[in-house]
Write a protein that holds these residues in place. Structure first.
Motif, mmCIF file in Angstrom:
data_model
loop_
_atom_site.group_PDB
_atom_site.id
_atom_site.type_symbol
_atom_site.label_atom_id
_atom_site.label_comp_id
_atom_site.label_asym_id
_atom_site.label_seq_id
_atom_site.Cartn_x
_atom_site.Cartn_y
_atom_site.Cartn_z
ATOM 1 N N ALA A 1 75.515 1.870 -55.913
ATOM 2 C CA ALA A 1 75.002 2.685 -54.812
ATOM 3 C C ALA A 1 73.672 3.328 -55.172
ATOM 4 O O ALA A 1 72.754 3.403 -54.344
ATOM 5 C CB ALA A 1 76.035 3.762 -54.442
ATOM 6 N N GLU B 1 70.976 0.690 -55.063
ATOM 7 C CA GLU B 1 70.618 0.385 -53.681
ATOM 8 C C GLU B 1 69.798 1.509 -53.069
ATOM 9 O O GLU B 1 68.827 1.270 -52.338
ATOM 10 C CB GLU B 1 71.884 0.143 -52.862
ATOM 11 N N GLN B 2 70.188 2.742 -53.392
ATOM 12 C CA GLN B 2 69.452 3.887 -52.848
ATOM 13 C C GLN B 2 68.032 3.932 -53.408
ATOM 14 O O GLN B 2 67.076 4.280 -52.713
ATOM 15 C CB GLN B 2 70.191 5.183 -53.175
ATOM 16 N N ARG C 1 65.756 1.575 -51.599
ATOM 17 C CA ARG C 1 65.502 1.838 -50.187
ATOM 18 C C ARG C 1 64.167 2.542 -50.014
ATOM 19 O O ARG C 1 63.918 3.578 -50.653
ATOM 20 C CB ARG C 1 66.617 2.708 -49.594
ATOM 21 N N THR D 1 61.576 4.995 -48.772
ATOM 22 C CA THR D 1 61.484 6.259 -48.030
ATOM 23 C C THR D 1 60.076 6.452 -47.494
ATOM 24 O O THR D 1 59.830 7.352 -46.698
ATOM 25 C CB THR D 1 61.845 7.437 -48.933
ATOM 26 N N ARG E 1 66.478 -4.070 -47.655
ATOM 27 C CA ARG E 1 66.166 -2.808 -48.321
ATOM 28 C C ARG E 1 66.279 -1.594 -47.413
ATOM 29 O O ARG E 1 66.473 -0.479 -47.882
ATOM 30 C CB ARG E 1 64.752 -2.866 -48.906
ATOM 31 N N LEU E 2 66.159 -1.803 -46.125
ATOM 32 C CA LEU E 2 66.183 -0.669 -45.202
ATOM 33 C C LEU E 2 67.597 -0.111 -45.057
ATOM 34 O O LEU E 2 68.567 -0.867 -44.996
ATOM 35 C CB LEU E 2 65.661 -1.092 -43.827
ATOM 36 N N PRO E 3 67.753 1.208 -44.984
ATOM 37 C CA PRO E 3 69.083 1.789 -44.778
ATOM 38 C C PRO E 3 69.622 1.448 -43.380
ATOM 39 O O PRO E 3 68.957 1.708 -42.368
ATOM 40 C CB PRO E 3 68.838 3.300 -44.928
ATOM 41 N N GLN E 4 70.794 0.849 -43.324
ATOM 42 C CA GLN E 4 71.365 0.398 -42.057
ATOM 43 C C GLN E 4 71.658 1.550 -41.108
ATOM 44 O O GLN E 4 71.713 1.350 -39.899
ATOM 45 C CB GLN E 4 72.636 -0.411 -42.314
ATOM 46 N N GLU E 5 71.856 2.746 -41.666
ATOM 47 C CA GLU E 5 72.138 3.877 -40.789
ATOM 48 C C GLU E 5 70.892 4.318 -40.015
ATOM 49 O O GLU E 5 71.005 5.032 -39.013
ATOM 50 C CB GLU E 5 72.715 5.053 -41.580
ATOM 51 N N ASP E 6 69.713 3.888 -40.476
ATOM 52 C CA ASP E 6 68.462 4.287 -39.821
ATOM 53 C C ASP E 6 67.795 3.164 -39.039
ATOM 54 O O ASP E 6 67.107 3.427 -38.042
ATOM 55 C CB ASP E 6 67.472 4.815 -40.856
ATOM 56 N N ARG F 1 63.823 1.282 -35.444
ATOM 57 C CA ARG F 1 64.452 2.502 -35.960
ATOM 58 C C ARG F 1 65.404 3.023 -34.887
ATOM 59 O O ARG F 1 65.023 3.204 -33.729
ATOM 60 C CB ARG F 1 63.396 3.546 -36.310
#
Length: 258
Positions: free
Chosen positions: A142, A145-146, A149, A151, A200-205, A216
């Motif tokens: 995790a 992966e973070q 990502r 930012t 690479r992009l966070p799926q939650e965003d 987005r």
């Protein structure tokens, strides 16, 4: 002293009663129940989850070895109790902690249960270590992966390189081996493929809505249906992105539910 529960498996009622009396006199031991054949033993193991089996070898419907094979990974620590000594080698192949020949003395039974208690503690320690290793591995994954990502994005604009925070991005549009990044500051060419960026992009965003576009999530203000029933997502800047046929369910689940 750790309490252990014991299931007695023997086809002879007299032998089961004698074993139960001896168990009652041993500190730290609970008599969990009894079974007289293979099917009943397997059923009791599933229902009671005993720590230890006092297991006869020859019985109706199979053998003590069949009990262990049918119980599989749920099998408790086995102690074989039998009138025959020629099964001992096979018994230890099934990870038996002891092999008792009838008639069993109380002292001999106590020694076998002490060995079982040690085996249970060792098994629990191994399980705990394995769980900790899995947890650490998951945390490391995790964190990796973070860390990967984005930012922020650094993009070239004329003679300068500027920083675009991820929260300022509206959408990404495929452009050959690159992507066009559409942000509040304008549009920029970004040196990465859309598929690579999606990983690479966070799926939650961010949400991929077609083979050529990622948006987005918090920039989507509505979803509308166009000619021939084609869906479009509309962003805050009033740009409209056609939803790919294979992404319809993803968009419905990701944006239109809840």
């Amino acid at each position: 002293m750790t309490e252990i529960s014991v299931l007695i498996v023997d086809d002879e009622p007299i032998a089961r009663r004698r074993m139960a009396r001896m168990l009652a006199a041993i500190e730290g031991v609970t008599h969990a129940g009894e079974a007289g054949d293979v099917p009943q033993a397997v059923e009791k193991i599933a229902a009671l989850s005993p720590d230890v089996l006092l297991l006869d070898i020859l019985m109706p419907g199979g053998s003590g070895f069949d009990v262990l094979e049918q119980a599989g990974s749920a099998a408790p620590v086995p102690i074989f109790v039998t009138a025959f000594d020629h099964h001992a080698i096979r018994a230890f192949e099934y990870n038996a902690v002891d092999y008792l020949t009838k008639p069993v003395t109380p002292e001999r039974l106590r020694q076998a249960l002490d060995r079982a208690r040690e085996a249970i503690a060792a098994r629990q320690n191994r399980d705990t270590v394995a769980e900790l290793r899995e947890t650490v591995a998951a945390l490391r994954k995790a964190l990796r992966e973070q860390a990967t990502r984005p930012t922020q994005f650094w993009v070239k604009s004329r003679r300068e390189t500027i920083r675009i925070p991820a929260e300022k991005v509206l959408r990404f549009q495929a452009d050959g081996d690159y992507v066009q990044m559409h942000a509040e500051q304008g549009s920029f060419l970004y040196n990465e493929s859309l598929s690579g960026l999606e990983r690479r992009l966070p799926q939650e965003d961010f949400l991929r809505v077609s083979r050529s576009a990622i948006v987005r999530r918090d920039q989507v203000v509505r979803v509308k249906r166009g000619p021939l029933g084609v869906l479009h997502v509309v962003l805050r800047d009033e740009s409209e992105i056609k939803v790919g046929r294979t992404y319809l369910r993803v968009v419905r689940d990701g944006l239109m539910q809840g």
